[in-house]
Every structure is written in structure tokens, then in C-alpha cells.
Design a protein around this motif. Structure first.
Motif, PDB file in Angstrom:
ATOM      1  N   ARG A  90       6.340  -5.396   5.272  1.00 42.07           N
ATOM      2  CA  ARG A  90       6.931  -6.419   6.134  1.00 42.07           C
ATOM      3  C   ARG A  90       5.909  -6.910   7.156  1.00 42.07           C
ATOM      4  NH1 ARG A  90      11.281  -4.057   9.362  1.00 42.07           N
ATOM      5  NH2 ARG A  90       9.521  -3.823  10.774  1.00 42.07           N
ATOM      6  N   ASP A  91       5.148  -5.953   7.720  1.00 37.75           N
ATOM      7  CA  ASP A  91       4.112  -6.340   8.685  1.00 37.75           C
ATOM      8  C   ASP A  91       3.067  -7.237   8.023  1.00 37.75           C
ATOM      9  OD1 ASP A  91       5.432  -4.805  10.481  1.00 37.75           O
ATOM     10  OD2 ASP A  91       3.988  -3.150  10.507  1.00 37.75           O
ATOM     11  N   LEU A  92       2.693  -6.877   6.780  1.00 33.07           N
ATOM     12  CA  LEU A  92       1.673  -7.676   6.088  1.00 33.07           C
ATOM     13  C   LEU A  92       2.229  -9.062   5.733  1.00 33.07           C
ATOM     14  CD1 LEU A  92      -0.039  -5.003   3.804  1.00 33.07           C
ATOM     15  CD2 LEU A  92      -0.833  -5.910   5.980  1.00 33.07           C
ATOM     16  N   ASP A 120       8.026  -0.892   5.569  1.00 30.15           N
ATOM     17  CA  ASP A 120       7.665  -1.413   6.885  1.00 30.15           C
ATOM     18  C   ASP A 120       6.308  -2.101   6.887  1.00 30.15           C
ATOM     19  OD1 ASP A 120       9.699  -1.032   8.606  1.00 30.15           O
ATOM     20  OD2 ASP A 120       8.597   0.335   9.940  1.00 30.15           O
ATOM     21  N   LEU A 121       5.339  -1.424   6.270  1.00 29.29           N
ATOM     22  CA  LEU A 121       3.972  -1.950   6.259  1.00 29.29           C
ATOM     23  C   LEU A 121       3.938  -3.277   5.502  1.00 29.29           C
ATOM     24  CD1 LEU A 121       0.967  -1.547   6.928  1.00 29.29           C
ATOM     25  CD2 LEU A 121       0.739  -0.278   4.816  1.00 29.29           C
ATOM     26  N   VAL A 147      -8.553  -7.852   2.210  1.00 32.51           N
ATOM     27  CA  VAL A 147      -9.501  -7.044   1.441  1.00 32.51           C
ATOM     28  C   VAL A 147     -10.461  -6.314   2.383  1.00 32.51           C
ATOM     29  CG1 VAL A 147     -11.438  -7.170  -0.196  1.00 32.51           C
ATOM     30  CG2 VAL A 147      -9.303  -8.373  -0.694  1.00 32.51           C
ATOM     31  N   ALA A 148     -10.823  -6.967   3.510  1.00 30.22           N
ATOM     32  CA  ALA A 148     -11.711  -6.325   4.479  1.00 30.22           C
ATOM     33  C   ALA A 148     -11.087  -5.060   5.049  1.00 30.22           C
ATOM     34  CB  ALA A 148     -12.033  -7.297   5.612  1.00 30.22           C
ATOM     35  N   ARG A 149      -9.764  -5.009   5.093  1.00 31.51           N
ATOM     36  CA  ARG A 149      -9.087  -3.839   5.667  1.00 31.51           C
ATOM     37  C   ARG A 149      -8.689  -2.808   4.618  1.00 31.51           C
ATOM     38  NH1 ARG A 149      -9.144  -7.827   8.640  1.00 31.51           N
ATOM     39  NH2 ARG A 149      -9.030  -7.731  10.922  1.00 31.51           N
ATOM     40  N   TYR A 150      -8.200  -3.301   3.488  1.00 26.89           N
ATOM     41  CA  TYR A 150      -7.649  -2.370   2.497  1.00 26.89           C
ATOM     42  C   TYR A 150      -8.457  -2.298   1.209  1.00 26.89           C
ATOM     43  CZ  TYR A 150      -3.644  -2.064   5.563  1.00 26.89           C
ATOM     44  OH  TYR A 150      -2.842  -1.835   6.636  1.00 26.89           O
ATOM     45  N   GLY A 151      -9.507  -3.115   1.096  1.00 24.75           N
ATOM     46  CA  GLY A 151     -10.308  -3.085  -0.118  1.00 24.75           C
ATOM     47  C   GLY A 151      -9.647  -3.872  -1.237  1.00 24.75           C
ATOM     48  N   GLN A 181       2.703   0.923  -3.799  1.00 23.71           N
ATOM     49  CA  GLN A 181       1.597   0.764  -4.747  1.00 23.71           C
ATOM     50  C   GLN A 181       1.850  -0.122  -5.959  1.00 23.71           C
ATOM     51  OE1 GLN A 181      -0.800   4.209  -5.397  1.00 23.71           O
ATOM     52  NE2 GLN A 181      -1.282   4.243  -3.260  1.00 23.71           N
ATOM     53  N   ARG A 210     -17.498   2.840 -46.553  1.00 22.69           N
ATOM     54  CA  ARG A 210     -17.745   4.197 -47.038  1.00 22.69           C
ATOM     55  C   ARG A 210     -17.118   4.424 -48.416  1.00 22.69           C
ATOM     56  NH1 ARG A 210     -17.652   8.452 -43.447  1.00 22.69           N
ATOM     57  NH2 ARG A 210     -18.407   7.062 -41.852  1.00 22.69           N
ATOM     58  N   PHE A 248      -8.267  -2.902  -3.683  1.00 22.15           N
ATOM     59  CA  PHE A 248      -7.045  -2.258  -4.162  1.00 22.15           C
ATOM     60  C   PHE A 248      -5.810  -3.053  -3.747  1.00 22.15           C
ATOM     61  CE2 PHE A 248      -3.636   0.905  -3.926  1.00 22.15           C
ATOM     62  CZ  PHE A 248      -3.727   1.432  -5.200  1.00 22.15           C
ATOM     63  N   LEU A 288       0.814  -1.213   0.000  1.00 25.20           N
ATOM     64  CA  LEU A 288       0.000   0.000   0.000  1.00 25.20           C
ATOM     65  C   LEU A 288       0.845   1.260   0.000  1.00 25.20           C
ATOM     66  CD1 LEU A 288      -3.034  -0.574   0.047  1.00 25.20           C
ATOM     67  CD2 LEU A 288      -1.895  -2.295   1.396  1.00 25.20           C
ATOM     68  N   ILE A 297       1.878 -11.077   8.742  1.00 27.89           N
ATOM     69  CA  ILE A 297       0.488 -11.488   8.987  1.00 27.89           C
ATOM     70  C   ILE A 297       0.109 -12.648   8.067  1.00 27.89           C
ATOM     71  CG2 ILE A 297      -1.896 -10.722   8.628  1.00 27.89           C
ATOM     72  CD1 ILE A 297      -0.957  -8.006   9.833  1.00 27.89           C
TER      73      ILE A 297
END
Lengths: 173, 141
Positions: free
Chosen positions: B55-57, B52-53, B79-83, B42, B120, B85, B39, B60
Motif C-alpha cells: 500500500r505504501d509503495l 502494508d508495504l 529498483v534503486a531501493r529494492y533491486g 513476493q 545413432r 527483484f 516484497l 509512492i
């Protein structure tokens, strides 16, 4: 007939595109549209359950008034830009609760001492796990939670002064 | 500094301490992670990203793989958290119909235009008598 259609089709396409761009641009200036933003999944949904040192989801629900929740960090430069806007917002009587994201408590405290503390309550999300439940993609990020605990609005990135004014107006109404 | 920048993405995927001990589970986690958008950056997947994010994901995803949750469950959780996207491959639904149909639409529009323009061009009508005589006189001049 055919020729008229050939002329009308590109005009209609251009008109439609123009209307779309106008909506995007006006949304960008009022802070309701971010072309690089990801729409929040929480809008009109209950706030995610969490318990952090500082406050919990239950505390937000029990507040009895709308709460604006701001994720921030001392290491985040846009948060410094945003600080005066948040201070103004809290002076305008908006209940701002802060969640420090992936930040050492001492660093957070120093940040608030230096740039002003607009928060009535402060929670600390040092592992950054609660932020993922909120769908936070980066700091700062701001959420509006109504008294029933439903998330009504989210802004990703430093809050522009116009968006803050609109938010204060909305909460006064 | 340049070396550091070049080395950046490589650390993210090759940090052995992140990997699950079971290679089959790790392979599943990598497959899931490669379909999830970072995210922050992108256009990288969370498996490629050094953010960092991401790595956290990754962590998870691995925790949930180790817990034995299905791919659909893990995707659904994100998807429930970030959609949608967060998914690098968008799902096929009414909102993405135009996106998925656009290559077919482009070909159809192109074909339509090609056929329409070809139709034509009507071949010119044959010369009438006076035109034929005029052409003859011009050619003989």
C-alpha cells in the motif's frame, strides 16, 4: 570420445549443482544466504539520508564508530525472538541503534521495557517511509554502517545467534 | 473467516480513496504497479497485494505519477531501493541472459539430442551368405 563426453557432461552438471547447493546451505547456516531474501541494494553504498525523531543520517555518520541499525516493531513477533540476541550483542559492546518501524511510541517503549532495550539510540519511523529508502521489506532487519557512513552488511529477518556472533567478531577485529 | 480471507485481496485494489482523481494518471499508476513485485508476498504485484508495504509503495507510485515523473524514473526509484527483484518482468542483461535464453536453450538441447539419437540408429548390415542359409533353414523347419 563422444561416449566419454556423454558420461562426463551429466557428472559435471551434477558436480556443479552439488557445489552450488553446498554453498547455499552453508550460507543459510551462517546467516549469509536467505533463499527467500532480496539482496540489499545498499551494500557498499552510503546510507540513505533521513531525519527521524531520535536520530538522523548525519548522527550515524558522525558516530565515529561502526553502527548497527536495527529496524523493529512492537507488533512484530520475530522481533521478540530476536530481542535476547540484540541484548547480548549490545552487552558485547556493539553500538546498536534502533529504528521503530510503523509503531506507536508508547507501544515501542512498552516493548523495550518488556524485552530489554539493547539500543543506545532510538529513532521512530511511524509512517514507515524512511524504511523504504533503506529497502526494508519487513521487520526485523539489521544493517551495519561503517564509520564513513557506508552500509557494509544487511540481514533480513531475526538475527540468528551465529550471525550475531560473527558480526560482533567482525566489529572487534 | 473464510469470507474474510476471500475478501482480503479485493479490498486492496478497490479502495477508492487510494486512486488518483485523474483516471489517465490512475491507469498509468496501475500499469506501473502491476509490474512491481510486492516484497512481502513476493508473487503478487503491489496492485494486487493487501500488504502494508504494498500500500505504501502504491502511494509512492501515485505521488510520483501525479508529479509527472516518467515510468522509467519511477521504476528506477524502486529498483534503486529494492533491486531488480522488485520488477515482475526481469530486465534483459548479462545477469539474466541465461534466464531469458533458457526456453531457446531447452529447445536447442532437445533438438540436438533428438538428432543425435536418431543418427545413432544405423540400419543393420545385410545378411552375409552363411547367415542367409541359416535363416533359410530355420524358416523351413
Amino acid at each position: 570420445m563422444n561416449r566419454r563426453w556423454l558420461l562426463a557432461a551429466p557428472l559435471a552438471a551434477a558436480g556443479l549443482a552439488g557445489a552450488g547447493f553446498w554453498r547455499m546451505l552453508s550460507g543459510m547456516s551462517s546467516g549469509n544466504f536467505d533463499p527467500r531474501g532480496v539482496p540489499s541494494m545498499l551494500i557498499d553504498k552510503p546510507l540513505p539520508d533521513f531525519a527521524l525523531p531520535g536520530f538522523t543520517a548525519a548522527d550515524v555518520r558522525a558516530a565515529g564508530h561502526p553502527v548497527v541499525i536495527n529496524f523493529f516493531a512492537s507488533w512484530c513477533a520475530p522481533c521478540i525472538d530476536e530481542a535476547p540476541t540484540l541484548v547480548a550483542l549490545s552487552r558485547a559492546g556493539v553500538a546498536l541503534w534502533g529504528i521503530a518501524y510503523k509503531d506507536k511510541p508508547a507501544a515501542t517503549d512498552a516493548f523495550l521495557a518488556r524485552h530489554g532495550n539493547p539500543f543506545t539510540r532510538l529513532a521512530r519511523d511511524e509512517p514507515g517511509v524512511v524504511a523504504i529508502d533503506w529497502g526494508v521489506t519487513g521487520v526485523p532487519e539489521t544493517y551495519l554502517v561503517d564509520p564513513k557512513g557506508i552500509v557494509r552488511w544487511r540481514f533480513s529477518g531475526p538475527l540468528p545467534i551465529e550471525a550475531a556472533q560473527a558480526l560482533a567478531g567482525r566489529l572487534r577485529a | 473467516m473464510l469470507m474474510l480471507l476471500l475478501a482480503g485481496p479485493a479490498w486492496a485494489i478497490s479502495d477508492p480513496s487510494e486512486a488518483l482523481p485523474d483516471p489517465r494518471q490512475e491507469a498509468r499508476a496501475v500499469a506501473i504497479g502491476q509490474q512491481l513485485r510486492c516484497l512481502v508476498c513476493q508473487n503478487e504485484s503491489i496492485e494486487e497485494s493487501g500488504a502494508d508495504l504494498a500500500r505504501d509503495l502504491r502511494k509512492i507510485v501515485r505521488t510520483q505519477v501525479a508529479e509527472g515523473r516518467s515510468d522509467a524514473d519511477i521504476n528506477g526509484w524502486l529498483v534503486a531501493r529494492y533491486g531488480n527483484f522488485v520488477r515482475l518482468r526481469p530486465p534483459f542483461n548479462t545477469g539474466t541472459l541465461l534466464l531469458w535464453a533458457s526456453p531457446v536453450l531447452a529447445v536447442l538441447i532437445g533438438l540436438g539430442l533428438a538428432i543425435g539419437l536418431r543418427r545413432r540408429t544405423v540400419p543393420p548390415s545385410p545378411l552375409n551368405e552363411s547367415e542367409r542359409i541359416r535363416l533359410q533353414s530355420l524358416l523351413e523347419r
